[in-house]
Structures are given as structure tokens and as C-alpha cells.
Write a protein that holds these residues in place. Structure first.
Motif, PDB file in Angstrom:
ATOM      1  N   THR A 185      60.447  74.425  54.421  1.00 27.41           N
ATOM      2  CA  THR A 185      60.175  73.433  55.474  1.00 27.41           C
ATOM      3  C   THR A 185      58.714  72.986  55.452  1.00 27.41           C
ATOM      4  O   THR A 185      57.840  73.656  54.912  1.00 27.41           O
ATOM      5  CB  THR A 185      60.464  74.018  56.865  1.00 27.41           C
ATOM      6  N   HIS A 186      58.473  71.852  56.085  1.00 25.27           N
ATOM      7  CA  HIS A 186      57.104  71.334  56.233  1.00 25.27           C
ATOM      8  C   HIS A 186      56.234  72.342  56.983  1.00 25.27           C
ATOM      9  O   HIS A 186      55.055  72.494  56.680  1.00 25.27           O
ATOM     10  CB  HIS A 186      57.114  70.008  56.987  1.00 25.27           C
ATOM     11  N   GLU A 187      56.838  73.006  57.957  1.00 30.32           N
ATOM     12  CA  GLU A 187      56.073  73.986  58.735  1.00 30.32           C
ATOM     13  C   GLU A 187      55.528  75.082  57.828  1.00 30.32           C
ATOM     14  O   GLU A 187      54.367  75.472  57.941  1.00 30.32           O
ATOM     15  CB  GLU A 187      56.965  74.589  59.835  1.00 30.32           C
ATOM     16  N   ARG A 188      56.357  75.550  56.912  1.00 25.99           N
ATOM     17  CA  ARG A 188      55.884  76.611  56.010  1.00 25.99           C
ATOM     18  C   ARG A 188      54.811  76.081  55.066  1.00 25.99           C
ATOM     19  O   ARG A 188      53.831  76.764  54.784  1.00 25.99           O
ATOM     20  CB  ARG A 188      57.057  77.219  55.239  1.00 25.99           C
ATOM     21  N   LEU A 189      55.004  74.862  54.565  1.00 29.18           N
ATOM     22  CA  LEU A 189      53.985  74.282  53.683  1.00 29.18           C
ATOM     23  C   LEU A 189      52.664  74.127  54.419  1.00 29.18           C
ATOM     24  O   LEU A 189      51.591  74.302  53.860  1.00 29.18           O
ATOM     25  CB  LEU A 189      54.443  72.912  53.162  1.00 29.18           C
TER      26      LEU A 189
ATOM     27  N   ALA B 214      42.173  65.051  48.693  1.00 32.32           N
ATOM     28  CA  ALA B 214      42.135  64.497  50.044  1.00 32.32           C
ATOM     29  C   ALA B 214      43.467  63.820  50.354  1.00 32.32           C
ATOM     30  O   ALA B 214      44.192  63.408  49.440  1.00 32.32           O
ATOM     31  CB  ALA B 214      40.994  63.493  50.176  1.00 32.32           C
ATOM     32  N   TRP B 215      43.756  63.738  51.640  1.00 33.73           N
ATOM     33  CA  TRP B 215      44.997  63.102  52.106  1.00 33.73           C
ATOM     34  C   TRP B 215      44.672  62.235  53.298  1.00 33.73           C
ATOM     35  O   TRP B 215      43.971  62.674  54.223  1.00 33.73           O
ATOM     36  CB  TRP B 215      46.003  64.187  52.505  1.00 33.73           C
ATOM     37  N   VAL B 216      45.125  60.988  53.257  1.00 33.66           N
ATOM     38  CA  VAL B 216      44.927  60.103  54.408  1.00 33.66           C
ATOM     39  C   VAL B 216      46.271  59.473  54.761  1.00 33.66           C
ATOM     40  O   VAL B 216      46.971  58.950  53.894  1.00 33.66           O
ATOM     41  CB  VAL B 216      43.927  58.965  54.105  1.00 33.66           C
ATOM     42  N   LYS B 217      46.629  59.561  56.027  1.00 29.53           N
ATOM     43  CA  LYS B 217      47.851  58.900  56.506  1.00 29.53           C
ATOM     44  C   LYS B 217      47.478  57.969  57.639  1.00 29.53           C
ATOM     45  O   LYS B 217      46.774  58.360  58.558  1.00 29.53           O
ATOM     46  CB  LYS B 217      48.853  59.948  57.002  1.00 29.53           C
TER      47      LYS B 217
ATOM     48  N   PHE C  79      47.165  73.892  46.728  1.00 26.54           N
ATOM     49  CA  PHE C  79      47.592  72.491  46.853  1.00 26.54           C
ATOM     50  C   PHE C  79      47.256  71.964  48.253  1.00 26.54           C
ATOM     51  O   PHE C  79      48.149  71.627  49.035  1.00 26.54           O
ATOM     52  CB  PHE C  79      49.105  72.366  46.578  1.00 26.54           C
ATOM     53  N   PRO C  80      45.949  71.873  48.541  1.00 30.36           N
ATOM     54  CA  PRO C  80      45.546  71.493  49.900  1.00 30.36           C
ATOM     55  C   PRO C  80      46.073  70.123  50.328  1.00 30.36           C
ATOM     56  O   PRO C  80      46.308  69.901  51.516  1.00 30.36           O
ATOM     57  CB  PRO C  80      44.011  71.493  49.828  1.00 30.36           C
ATOM     58  N   VAL C  81      46.276  69.239  49.362  1.00 30.61           N
ATOM     59  CA  VAL C  81      46.749  67.903  49.741  1.00 30.61           C
ATOM     60  C   VAL C  81      48.190  67.972  50.259  1.00 30.61           C
ATOM     61  O   VAL C  81      48.569  67.271  51.204  1.00 30.61           O
ATOM     62  CB  VAL C  81      46.623  66.934  48.538  1.00 30.61           C
ATOM     63  N   ILE C  82      48.993  68.847  49.650  1.00 26.62           N
ATOM     64  CA  ILE C  82      50.364  69.035  50.138  1.00 26.62           C
ATOM     65  C   ILE C  82      50.335  69.629  51.542  1.00 26.62           C
ATOM     66  O   ILE C  82      51.049  69.191  52.441  1.00 26.62           O
ATOM     67  CB  ILE C  82      51.165  69.958  49.186  1.00 26.62           C
ATOM     68  N   GLN C  83      49.476  70.586  51.744  1.00 26.42           N
ATOM     69  CA  GLN C  83      49.389  71.223  53.061  1.00 26.42           C
ATOM     70  C   GLN C  83      49.037  70.191  54.132  1.00 26.42           C
ATOM     71  O   GLN C  83      49.665  70.118  55.183  1.00 26.42           O
ATOM     72  CB  GLN C  83      48.341  72.340  53.020  1.00 26.42           C
ATOM     73  N   LYS C  84      48.046  69.355  53.822  1.00 31.32           N
ATOM     74  CA  LYS C  84      47.618  68.368  54.818  1.00 31.32           C
ATOM     75  C   LYS C  84      48.720  67.354  55.110  1.00 31.32           C
ATOM     76  O   LYS C  84      48.924  66.960  56.253  1.00 31.32           O
ATOM     77  CB  LYS C  84      46.359  67.641  54.331  1.00 31.32           C
ATOM     78  N   ALA C  85      49.405  66.936  54.051  1.00 31.87           N
ATOM     79  CA  ALA C  85      50.481  65.960  54.253  1.00 31.87           C
ATOM     80  C   ALA C  85      51.615  66.582  55.061  1.00 31.87           C
ATOM     81  O   ALA C  85      52.184  65.948  55.952  1.00 31.87           O
ATOM     82  CB  ALA C  85      50.989  65.454  52.904  1.00 31.87           C
TER      83      ALA C  85
END
Lengths: 160, 301, 439
Positions: free
Chosen positions: B91-95, B196-199, B105-111
Motif C-alpha cells: 500500500t501507499h501507506e507502507r511506501l 525530488a518530487w513535486v505534485k 527511493f525517496p522520490v517514491i516515498q514522497k509521491a
């Protein structure tokens, strides 16, 4: 099909259809109507319950997926004889207006405080970001969560 | 009004495996058997956070459910020397919360932390996000910047597909009937990398992104950019790698990079549309701005 | 004023029931042996209903009955101010927006009701859909309500077609032409606002029960105008008011949306027809399609200004998209116009407003009742003018602000509690506003 699950500490066994949602099971089969349906699409959070220690939108979970699960709804938090500190704080801080979002708000708050008893304002906003209050009483809701955290800390374990 | 007490009788029984409309395999063997028997009749449910929305009030029309939630092996995260495998039912929560994801994979975590709401993150899965293949799927650009591969299984066997080749159009991908994504394979980079991640959306929570951007830069021992990956979401029919921008980042020290130039390339290379979440013109302007802020974020790290 | 409550925290009487989940909203009620009701709605926004065939739908297992206008040909139209909305669309007559009800499906289960709804066959003759009030105001635009007569009482503008005007108003204060002559410059702009749904978290829902012993229909639903709804349901069904009882449940938000009749009439018909409890819960989509919205207003504002920053004249033309039925439009649209100058002194004011029928979902009441749309126009206008004057917008507002003794566009003299200047002072203080504010 038959499933069994624990709801508010009570073991229940029920017959459901594959398409029955957890929300329908809770409201229609178990008569626990404190959990509300606002949109049916996971946007509003009125149907929030705690399932296996996670907050879920019960409109987006199949009843069959809750087979064996432990569910907590607003009714399992405290009745009028012994209100949970969150319930008490929501009353005291005037966080309740039309009230339709409140059971979901309180369940998300419960999960938030279970994980973090010293939440910052940002933590509270993020924890409640899946719950919409259309009376737009967010300030008092955030105040109530802070107050509940304070009550729980000063009241010790027995309060929770 | 107060509630009258409602008398609900408990019915006896357990299991949930007694329906011919709902299947919940607990092993890959069981899964393959079900896929063999009912290939094209099955509606696959992972987290359900898209499926139950799309079929609201029409759930009764679904003939046969295949629920992947009971496949424990699909929920595993395995870490090897050279790769990490993430089960499609993670799940996203676990990621969001797992330290290993944050570390590698910090970008995956942030997303993942930006997906929906706590209620959506607790149920929605990485595999569901991939298979739904929305151009706005939050995790998709992040998979592309980490060179993810997808392991796809079916009753007949399995195959590996590059995430970059998986998406073919809005809500379209290369999966055939009876094919499922089992796991996501992410290579572990030996060199130092920063991302980096930007949404960007109309709200912070529960919002389908108007545009998003994932950035991953790998540095060599001289601190030059060895490898660059930029991927933009909601700006084309599929998550879009901006190879021209990636090329011009390579072999440079980050401080020597002309940020405005890279931002302009990204803005020019995307092919956005006008829709309810923003005009194409708006998306180009925002693409420019978020490219700059993502590069700046990496510089500041 | 009493000091008992003002300025003090008061515990709300119903809060405890609401935090425990005990409070009962309409969809929380449960009646033994109840039936599910669903509504088949219009298939095209503007069309003549040529045929309505429910025979296949009635054969769906679990369906108890399906009611159409044929079953109840004597029903009267309903509506908050003007009775212009049909309970069920008659074959040969028009559907005017996507929320119009064609048939009431009553079934043992929700699934059966949904399946049956899919099997209802509808044939329509499509008409021009008017989704824009500007089009509806043209002289050659088709008439949306042919059967209501002349609703337009103070008709003013000879250039527009009056056939779709639901209500028009004219406002005149002082001498506007002279006011514009006195101006050093004139600023003219057009503003457009959009539909907004009130979006209470609880959708429209209710139960109804027919009590045969005294021939009374009881309806449990959340309503903002309990007694108006009772009267409207009764007149639509040709019943004396005492034969309809509306029992208020907890209301899960309304914000104006629950002023209109929603589930009530269809539930009443279904309950009396089946003599069993009936339940109808709208989905979010249904609520959005079939119940009121905040009106989109098109506002043309023309303002005369002196070089030292005073307002000499203000003229507005307001076109409100009323949608398919009147609801609160006759009150909302011109209320917006009467607020056209906001809280700013203008001696010479003129306004025209039109509420115009279109084929959109109807506009109704929502927090502010027309004034919020107008606020967007006059505050934007004020900022634009301040910019042209190169004047601090806070100062510009301050020197034109209402005070004791000011008169509003409709001539009301303000006698007490006019705190705008104090508010601007506090707001600029709190915002650490750079400019100085003075008379």
C-alpha cells in the motif's frame, strides 16, 4: 457468502454478497448507523472506520475483504455514559455543527492520536485530510483534537 | 432523534470462500488455477480505491471478483544487494512509512505520501496505481526515474517489462487478458543519488494532480551527474520521460547546470491537454516552475 | 443584549448524540419491511417526452411497482415561490433539465430498483438545449415554460426576448445620468460567476409511511422549510395540509440546498401507493443533478469615479441563470442586484436584473442568497478602480465605506451597528498594511 469479523470487540458472523461494501455491512446488517455515507467514493471521509488498526473509507472496502478483520466504529469508542476524550473534546470545543462528518472525523483523529499523542497542527491537518466538514468548522475541529490529546495525556491510560 | 435499538441476529459461519462470484487466492498456485478457469470473466480488485469508485452503484454487475488481498507474497518487500522488489499489493501507506523506501527511493516515498488521503493510502496499492495507468497516477513518474521493471504473471507464465514501456495511453497498458503485475523491481544504485518530487493540484489532499514531476540524479565519484531521470505526470497520455533534458544534465556538476534552460526544455517537451484540472498553457508554465524548484531542491540537499 | 450567552461558550444540546453516532439522520432510520425507491430521471435536458415504457422494468424480480404520471394525472406542480415544477413528466410534455422525474421505481431491494431503472424505455423529441441565459434572452429562443403565462412583471429592456424571463427588477436611486456626468472617469467591466453546489455531506434522503387509520402520510426527511414543504407536498397531491406530516430528523448540512422539495413528494406517492414504508436516498450525482445550486450571475458593472476617489454613480445589469425551475430565483437574483454597491456610499444607483429560465439545474438558495456573487463583482470593481486611481485599495474602501446615516441602493438608512470602518482599521492593523488609512 459467509464471513466473520470483530466489530467493536464483538465477534460477528454474517452472510454477505460479493458486492456488499463494508459500509453497507456496518450500517444495514449491523445497524451501526453512526458511520455515514456522504459520497460513496472515498472523497468525504464520513464513512471512516478503523480496520486492523488502519483508517479506511468503508465505502471503498468490500465486506468480503473484512473477513477476519477487527473493525472499530464510532459506537465502539464510547457511549454517553463514558465518552471518549475525543468525543468530550469535540463537544467542549464546539467542533460539532451539523454533525454528519463527526463520526468519521473522530475515527481519523483516534487513529492519529493512537500513533502520535503530541501532534502538531500540521500533523492534525494531514491526519484529517481525508475528512470533509462542509459546515467548514475546521478550526474548532483541530482545537478539539489538540484538547483530546491533552486530556488523554493528563488522564493516563484509563481514559483511552 | 435518538436511535431505537435494532436487533440483529448473528448468523453462523466463517471463511468467505464459499462463493462462486468471489475468489481470494492465498497462493500463486491457487491464483493461476483461477486465472486458467475464468481468465476473461474476472474483475481484479487490489486496494479497491479506483475500482469501487468507477463502479459505484453498479457493483452488483460485476460477475466474478478476483481479490488479490489474500496473497501475502504480493505484499512483500524484498531487499537484495542489487535490487529491491516491491510486491504489487504494497500500500501507499507502507511506501510512505517504510525506512528502506525512504532511504533508497525517496522520490517514491514522497509521491506515496501525496496520494489521496490517509483512508486511500491505507488501501490503495502500488500495483493498482500502475495497472489503472492513469496519466495522473502519482507513483508512475517515480517508477520511471528509478528504471523500474515490472514482473507480470499469467496462467501461462511470466515476463518482465520495463516500466518505461508499460504505459501505452490514458488508462491503457501492455497487460493482456489474465495478466497481473506481481512485483516491481527497482535496481539499487551504487553511486550516490538525489531526487525530488513535486505534485501540483487544487488541494493538498484527495486531489488528482494537475501536473507532477519526479527527478532523480545519480552522481559519479567526481560529483558529476552520471545519470539523470526526469519524468512528468499529467502532462501527456502516459508518464513522460524528458530525455532531452536528461541528456543536457549529464556529465555536469549540479551547480553548473543552467536550471532555467532545463526547465524550458521540460516545458517544451511535454504534450499536455486542456482539461478540468488545468489548461495546456497552465501546465507548460507550471512544468517550467516545478522543474526549477525540483532542481533547486536537489541542489539544497 | 443578554450577557448570558453572548461571548460565552455554550455546549450544543445535540452535540453528544452527534459525537456518539446516536443522532439519526434520515438515512439512518430503519423501518420493518421497507421498500426501496429510485427515480428515473430525464434523458435529455430539453425534450418532449414521446414515450415512456415501464413494462419491461416492471418484470424485474423484486419490483413492486413503477409509478408514472399516468398513474397520478391530477398532481399539481410544486415550487418554493412559483409552482412550476411537475412531480412527474407527462408523456407529450417537456422535460426541462436532467433532474426531471419520469418514473418512481419501488422495489424490495435497491439492486432490483436499479436494474429496473435501467430497463425503462424513454423516447424523446429533442429540443434546443439552452445552457446559457444569454441565448435564452434572445427573441428567437424557444420558450422553456409554455404553460405558465407572463411571469415578467416589470419588463424593461425592449431588446431582449421576454419569453424565458422568470422575474425582472428595476432599481433606481438618485440621478444616475447626472452622477456619471459628475464623474472624472467611468470604469465598466463584466463579471461572471459559476454554478456552485452547496454540497452538504448528507445527501437528500428520507422515509415515508402511509397511516391508513387516519389517512395521513408521514415523511421523515431533513428539510429547511418544514411547513412550506408540508404545504407544497399537500397542494401537489390535492390533500389538506393535515394529511401530510413531515417529521424532522437530524440534518446533515443544508446551506440552502434543503429548502426545496426533494425526496418528499415521490416518497409520499410511493408510501400511499404501496401502504408500506418506503426509503429514498439520493446519490451524490443525483443530488448534484436534481437539486438547487448557487446561481451563476452575469454582472455588468459601470462605475463613475472622481479623481479624488469618490463614487458618483453605479449602474448594474444582472442576469441570473435560474435553470429549469423557479425555486428561490425570484428572490435571489434581485437580492444580488440590491447589493450591487457593496458597503460603499454611492448616491446614484441604477440596476436591472433578470432571472432567466435555462435548461440547467435550477438555482436556489445558498449561503448569502445572491450577495456573494455580487461581492465578487463589486470588490473586483473597487480594486480595479483603486488601481486606476493609483490609490491604496484599503484607503479607497475606507473613504467610501458605509457609516451611520449611509443609505443603501434601495433607500434604507443605516441607523446603527455599521462597523465597516472599524473593520478596515482592524484588518489593516492585523495585516500590518503598509498604507495609512484616513477619512
Amino acid at each position: 457468502m459467509k464471513i466473520s469479523l470483530t466489530v467493536n470487540g464483538e465477534k460477528r458472523a454474517l452472510d454477505v454478497k460479493p458486492e456488499t461494501r463494508l459500509l453497507d455491512l456496518i450500517r444495514d446488517d449491523l445497524g451501526l448507523t453512526g458511520t455515514k455515507e456522504g459520497c460513496g467514493k472515498g472523497e468525504c471521509g464520513a464513512c471512516t472506520v478503523i480496520m486492523n488498526n488502519k483508517v479506511v473509507a468503508s465505502c471503498l472496502v468490500l465486506a468480503a475483504q473484512a473477513d477476519g478483520a477487527e473493525i472499530k466504529t464510532i459506537e465502539g469508542l464510547g457511549g454517553k455514559d463514558k465518552l471518549h476524550p475525543l468525543q468530550q473534546a469535540f463537544i467542549e470545543k464546539g467542533a460539532v455543527q451539523c454533525g454528519f462528518c463527526i463520526p468519521g472525523m473522530i475515527m481519523s483523529s483516534k487513529k492519529l492520536l493512537d500513533e502520535n499523542i503530541n501532534p502538531s497542527e500540521e500533523d492534525i491537518k494531514r491526519g484529517l485530510s481525508g475528512n470533509i466538514c462542509r459546515c467548514t468548522g475546521y478550526v474548532k475541529i483541530v482545537d478539539a483534537v489538540k484538547e483530546a490529546a491533552h486530556k488523554i495525556k493528563s488522564g493516563g491510560e484509563e481514559n483511552v | 432523534m435518538k436511535k431505537q435499538s435494532i436487533n440483529v441476529k448473528n448468523k453462523l459461519g466463517t471463511s468467505g470462500k464459499d462463493s462462486d462470484k468471489y475468489f481470494r487466492p492465498e497462493s500463486k498456485e491457487e491464483l493461476k488455477k483461477i486465472l486458467e478457469d475464468y481468465t476473461d470473466e474476472l474483475t481484479v480488485i487490489a486496494g479497491g480505491t479506483d475500482l469501487l469508485v468507477a463502479n459505484y452503484k453498479n457493483l452488483y454487475k460485476i460477475e466474478k471478483w478476483l481479490d488479490l488481498n489474500w496473497l501475502d507474497s504480493f505484499k512483500e518487500i524484498k531487499i537484495f544487494d542489487d535490487k529491491v522488489e516491491i510486491g504489487s499489493m504494497v500500500t501507499h501507506e507502507r511506501l510512505d512509512k517504510l525506512d528502506q523506501i525512504k532511504e533508497h527511493f525517496p522520490v517514491i516515498q514522497k509521491a506515496a505520501a501525496d496520494v489521496g488521503s490517509p483512508q486511500i493510502r491505507s488501501r490503495g496499492t502500488i500495483g493498482g496505481n500502475i495497472v489503472t495507468s492513469s496519466p495522473a497516477g502519482d507513483l508512475l513518474p517515480t517508477l520511471l526515474v528509478y528504471d523500474a521493471k515490472l514482473k507480470i504473471i499469467s496462467k501461462d507464465g511470466e515476463r518482465i517489462v520495463d516500466a518505461n514501456d508499460f504505459f501505452t495511453g490514458p488508462k491503457q497498458n501492455v497487460l493482456g487478458d489474465g495478466e497481473l503485475v506481481e512485483k516491481i523491481i527497482l535496481p539499487l544504485e551504487e553511486n550516490k543519488s538525489k531526487g525530488a518530487w513535486v505534485k501540483v493540484g487544487k488541494r493538498k489532499a484527495l486531489v488528482i494532480s494537475s501536473i507532477s514531476l519526479a527527478l532523480n540524479l545519480v552522481f559519479d565519484n567526481d560529483n558529476k551527474i552520471k545519470d539523470a531521470r526526469i519524468c512528468v505526470g499529467s502532462a501527456a497520455p502516459v508518464p513522460l520521460r524528458i530525455e532531452k533534458a536528461e541528456q543536457s544534465l549529464k556529465n555536469k556538476k549540479i551547480k553548473k547546470v543552467n536550471i532555467a534552460e532545463i526547465a524550458q526544455i521540460v516545458s517544451d517537451e511535454i504534450s499536455p491537454i486542456d482539461d478540468i484540472r488545468g489548461t495546456a498553457e497552465y501546465r507548460r508554465k507550471v512544468a517550467y516552475n516545478i522543474t526549477k524548484s525540483a532542481l533547486q531542491e536537489v541542489i539544497n540537499q | 443584549m443578554s450577557k448570558k450567552y453572548v461571548g460565552k461558550d455554550v455546549l450544543k444540546v445535540d452535540a453528544q448524540d452527534k459525537v456518539t453516532g446516536e443522532a439519526q439522520y434520515p438515512s439512518d432510520l430503519k423501518f420493518e419491511d421497507y421498500l426501496h425507491v429510485k427515480i428515473k430521471r430525464a434523458t435529455y435536458p430539453h425534450a418532449i417526452l414521446r414515450d415512456l415504457d415501464v413494462s419491461k422494468a416492471k418484470q424485474v424480480e423484486g419490483v413492486v411497482d413503477i409509478l408514472t404520471e399516468k398513474d397520478y394525472p391530477d398532481l399539481n406542480k410544486f415550487g418554493l415561490i412559483i409552482k412550476d415544477q411537475p412531480v412527474l413528466i407527462k408523456v407529450g410534455e417537456k422535460m426541462r433539465f436532467m433532474g426531471d422525474a419520469l418514473a418512481i421505481i419501488i422495489a424490495e431491494t435497491e439492486e432490483a430498483a436499479l436494474k429496473a431503472r435501467d430497463k425503462i424505455e424513454v423516447e424523446v423529441e429533442k429540443l434546443e438545449v439552452m445552457s446559457n441565459p444569454q441565448r435564452a434572452l434572445e427573441k428567437d429562443a424557444p420558450t422553456i415554460h409554455n404553460d405558465i403565462g407572463d411571469l415578467c412583471t416589470n419588463y424593461i429592456d425592449p431588446d431582449v426576448g421576454k419569453q424565458n424571463i422568470l422575474m425582472d427588477h428595476h432599481l433606481e436611486k438618485g440621478d444616475v445620468d447626472k452622477g456619471f456626468e459628475e464623474a472624472d472617469f467611468i470604469v465598466e467591466n463584466e463579471y461572471q460567476t459559476q454554478h456552485i453546489d452547496q454540497l452538504p455531506i448528507q445527501n437528500e434522503a428520507g422515509y415515508a409511511l402511509y397511516d391508513e387509520s387516519n389517512d395521513v402520510i408521514k415523511i421523515w426527511a431533513a428539510s429547511q422549510w418544514l411547513h412550506d414543504t408540508q404545504a407544497d407536498v399537500a397542494q401537489a397531491m390535492n390533500l389538506p395540509k393535515e394529511k401530510v406530516r413531515i417529521i424532522q430528523t437530524a440534518i446533515g448540512g443544508a446551506f440552502g440546498k434543503k429548502e426545496d422539495v426533494s425526496v418528499h413528494l415521490h416518497l409520499a406517492l410511493a408510501a400511499r401507493h404501496t401502504k408500506r414504508p418506503v426509503k429514498l436516498v439520493y446519490t451524490r450525482e443525483e443530488s448534484m443533478i436534481s437539486q438547487s445550486k448557487r446561481h451563476p450571475l452575469t454582472i455588468k458593472a459601470k462605475t463613475g469615479v472622481t479623481n479624488d476617489g469618490y463614487l458618483t454613480a453605479w449602474e448594474v445589469k444582472v442576469i441570473g441563470d435560474a435553470g429549469a425551475y423557479a425555486s428561490s430565483s425570484p428572490a435571489v437574483v434581485h437580492k444580488g442586484m440590491y447589493h450591487c454597491t457593496g458597503p460603499y456610499n454611492v448616491q446614484n444607483v441604477r440596476g436591472d436584473s433578470y432571472a432567466v429560465y435555462t435548461n440547467n439545474t435550477y438555482g436556489g438558495a445558498m449561503r448569502g442568497f445572491g450577495t456573494t456573487q455580487m461581492a465578487f463583482a463589486y470588490e473586483s470593481q473597487i480594486d480595479i478602480i483603486a488601481h486606476k486611481l493609483d490609490m491604496d485599495p484599503a484607503q479607497f474602501r475606507y473613504q467610501n465605506a458605509y457609516d451611520i446615516g449611509s443609505t443603501t441602493p434601495n433607500g434604507q438608512k443605516l441607523g446603527k451597528s455599521v462597523n465597516l470602518k472599524r473593520t478596515i482599521e482592524s484588518a489593516t492593523d492585523l495585516a500590518q498594511w503598509e498604507g495609512e488609512i484616513s477619512e
